[in-house]
Design a protein around this motif. Sequence first.
Motif, PDB file in Angstrom:
ATOM      1  N   UNK A 198       0.848  -1.192   0.000  1.00 47.19           N
ATOM      2  CA  UNK A 198       0.000   0.000   0.000  1.00 47.19           C
ATOM      3  C   UNK A 198       0.885   1.245   0.000  1.00 47.19           C
ATOM      4  N   UNK A 199       0.429   2.283  -0.671  1.00 49.31           N
ATOM      5  CA  UNK A 199       1.179   3.528  -0.768  1.00 49.31           C
ATOM      6  C   UNK A 199       1.008   4.332   0.521  1.00 49.31           C
ATOM      7  N   UNK A 200       2.129   4.603   1.189  1.00 52.86           N
ATOM      8  CA  UNK A 200       2.143   5.352   2.445  1.00 52.86           C
ATOM      9  C   UNK A 200       3.230   6.425   2.338  1.00 52.86           C
ATOM     10  N   UNK A 201       2.945   7.666   2.743  1.00 49.99           N
ATOM     11  CA  UNK A 201       3.942   8.736   2.591  1.00 49.99           C
ATOM     12  C   UNK A 201       5.115   8.654   3.574  1.00 49.99           C
ATOM     13  N   UNK A 202       5.082   7.767   4.523  1.00 49.89           N
ATOM     14  CA  UNK A 202       6.160   7.643   5.503  1.00 49.89           C
ATOM     15  C   UNK A 202       7.178   6.644   4.958  1.00 49.89           C
ATOM     16  N   UNK A 203       8.409   7.071   4.720  1.00 49.47           N
ATOM     17  CA  UNK A 203       9.394   6.251   4.025  1.00 49.47           C
ATOM     18  C   UNK A 203       9.912   5.070   4.846  1.00 49.47           C
ATOM     19  N   UNK A 204       9.849   5.127   6.165  1.00 51.50           N
ATOM     20  CA  UNK A 204      10.385   4.050   6.999  1.00 51.50           C
ATOM     21  C   UNK A 204       9.321   3.041   7.415  1.00 51.50           C
ATOM     22  N   UNK A 205       8.111   3.183   6.899  1.00 50.16           N
ATOM     23  CA  UNK A 205       7.025   2.262   7.233  1.00 50.16           C
ATOM     24  C   UNK A 205       6.404   1.746   5.940  1.00 50.16           C
ATOM     25  N   UNK A 206       6.306   0.421   5.827  1.00 54.67           N
ATOM     26  CA  UNK A 206       5.727  -0.200   4.632  1.00 54.67           C
ATOM     27  C   UNK A 206       4.512  -1.028   5.056  1.00 54.67           C
ATOM     28  N   UNK A 207       3.400  -0.847   4.353  1.00 57.88           N
ATOM     29  CA  UNK A 207       2.177  -1.589   4.631  1.00 57.88           C
ATOM     30  C   UNK A 207       1.902  -2.566   3.492  1.00 57.88           C
ATOM     31  N   UNK A 208       1.497  -3.789   3.860  1.00 53.99           N
ATOM     32  CA  UNK A 208       1.192  -4.826   2.886  1.00 53.99           C
ATOM     33  C   UNK A 208      -0.122  -5.503   3.259  1.00 53.99           C
ATOM     34  N   UNK A 209      -0.765  -6.104   2.261  1.00 55.01           N
ATOM     35  CA  UNK A 209      -1.921  -6.951   2.513  1.00 55.01           C
ATOM     36  C   UNK A 209      -1.827  -8.142   1.586  1.00 55.01           C
ATOM     37  N   UNK A 263       6.863  -7.124  -2.609  1.00 54.84           N
ATOM     38  CA  UNK A 263       6.651  -6.283  -3.792  1.00 54.84           C
ATOM     39  C   UNK A 263       6.957  -4.810  -3.527  1.00 54.84           C
ATOM     40  N   UNK A 264       7.537  -4.128  -4.530  1.00 56.92           N
ATOM     41  CA  UNK A 264       7.764  -2.683  -4.396  1.00 56.92           C
ATOM     42  C   UNK A 264       6.480  -1.932  -4.676  1.00 56.92           C
ATOM     43  N   UNK A 269      -2.153 -29.020  11.232  1.00 56.06           N
ATOM     44  CA  UNK A 269      -1.943 -30.457  11.386  1.00 56.06           C
ATOM     45  C   UNK A 269      -2.701 -31.277  10.337  1.00 56.06           C
ATOM     46  N   UNK A 270      -3.979 -31.047  10.147  1.00 56.01           N
ATOM     47  CA  UNK A 270      -4.765 -31.846   9.210  1.00 56.01           C
ATOM     48  C   UNK A 270      -5.432 -31.023   8.117  1.00 56.01           C
ATOM     49  N   UNK A 271      -5.106 -29.751   8.020  1.00 53.08           N
ATOM     50  CA  UNK A 271      -5.795 -28.915   7.038  1.00 53.08           C
ATOM     51  C   UNK A 271      -4.925 -27.740   6.618  1.00 53.08           C
ATOM     52  N   UNK A 272      -5.302 -27.165   5.480  1.00 48.36           N
ATOM     53  CA  UNK A 272      -4.634 -25.972   4.971  1.00 48.36           C
ATOM     54  C   UNK A 272      -5.614 -24.811   5.061  1.00 48.36           C
ATOM     55  N   UNK A 273      -5.167 -23.705   5.665  1.00 52.83           N
ATOM     56  CA  UNK A 273      -6.010 -22.520   5.820  1.00 52.83           C
ATOM     57  C   UNK A 273      -5.468 -21.374   4.987  1.00 52.83           C
ATOM     58  N   UNK A 274      -6.378 -20.536   4.506  1.00 55.06           N
ATOM     59  CA  UNK A 274      -6.018 -19.282   3.865  1.00 55.06           C
ATOM     60  C   UNK A 274      -6.652 -18.163   4.671  1.00 55.06           C
ATOM     61  N   UNK A 275      -5.823 -17.278   5.202  1.00 54.46           N
ATOM     62  CA  UNK A 275      -6.285 -16.211   6.083  1.00 54.46           C
ATOM     63  C   UNK A 275      -5.899 -14.853   5.525  1.00 54.46           C
ATOM     64  N   UNK A 276      -6.833 -13.912   5.579  1.00 48.92           N
ATOM     65  CA  UNK A 276      -6.571 -12.533   5.154  1.00 48.92           C
ATOM     66  C   UNK A 276      -5.614 -11.897   6.141  1.00 48.92           C
ATOM     67  N   UNK A 277      -4.619 -11.182   5.629  1.00 46.29           N
ATOM     68  CA  UNK A 277      -3.550 -10.654   6.462  1.00 46.29           C
ATOM     69  C   UNK A 277      -3.195  -9.236   6.032  1.00 46.29           C
ATOM     70  N   UNK A 278      -3.020  -8.357   7.001  1.00 52.82           N
ATOM     71  CA  UNK A 278      -2.439  -7.030   6.796  1.00 52.82           C
ATOM     72  C   UNK A 278      -1.251  -6.939   7.742  1.00 52.82           C
ATOM     73  N   UNK A 279      -0.145  -6.409   7.240  1.00 55.32           N
ATOM     74  CA  UNK A 279       1.007  -6.236   8.123  1.00 55.32           C
ATOM     75  C   UNK A 279       1.801  -5.015   7.706  1.00 55.32           C
TER      76      UNK A 279
END
Length: 88
Positions: free
Chosen positions: A12-23, A86-87, A31-41
């Motif tokens: 995500x585009x953020x004007x603060x150069x030392x902080x990067x946001x992704x989703x 990704x850039x 153990x017995x299954x595969x999960x897909x979870x929405x993530x923001x970091x």
Amino acid sequence: MKILNIKELVRKDVPIYYRMYYSGIVVVDLINKTLELRLDFSIETKPTGKKEILLTIAQPIDYPIVPFTKALKQFIIELDNAGSLPPL
């Protein structure tokens, strides 16, 4: 538990150069299954050079959260060190 991949990863585009946001969607093999979870970091570079990762997971999971977040943060650090995030 193993983190397999983070797909549909977008910076995500953020004007603060030392902080990067992704989703994206994290693919986790439990153990017995595969999960897909929405993530923001975000990755924030501190003045000391240390990187701090903050996570937001959209859905609750049926797994202990502390080992899950620790493994996910380690996976994100490895992606960042390899230059695979990704850039803008």
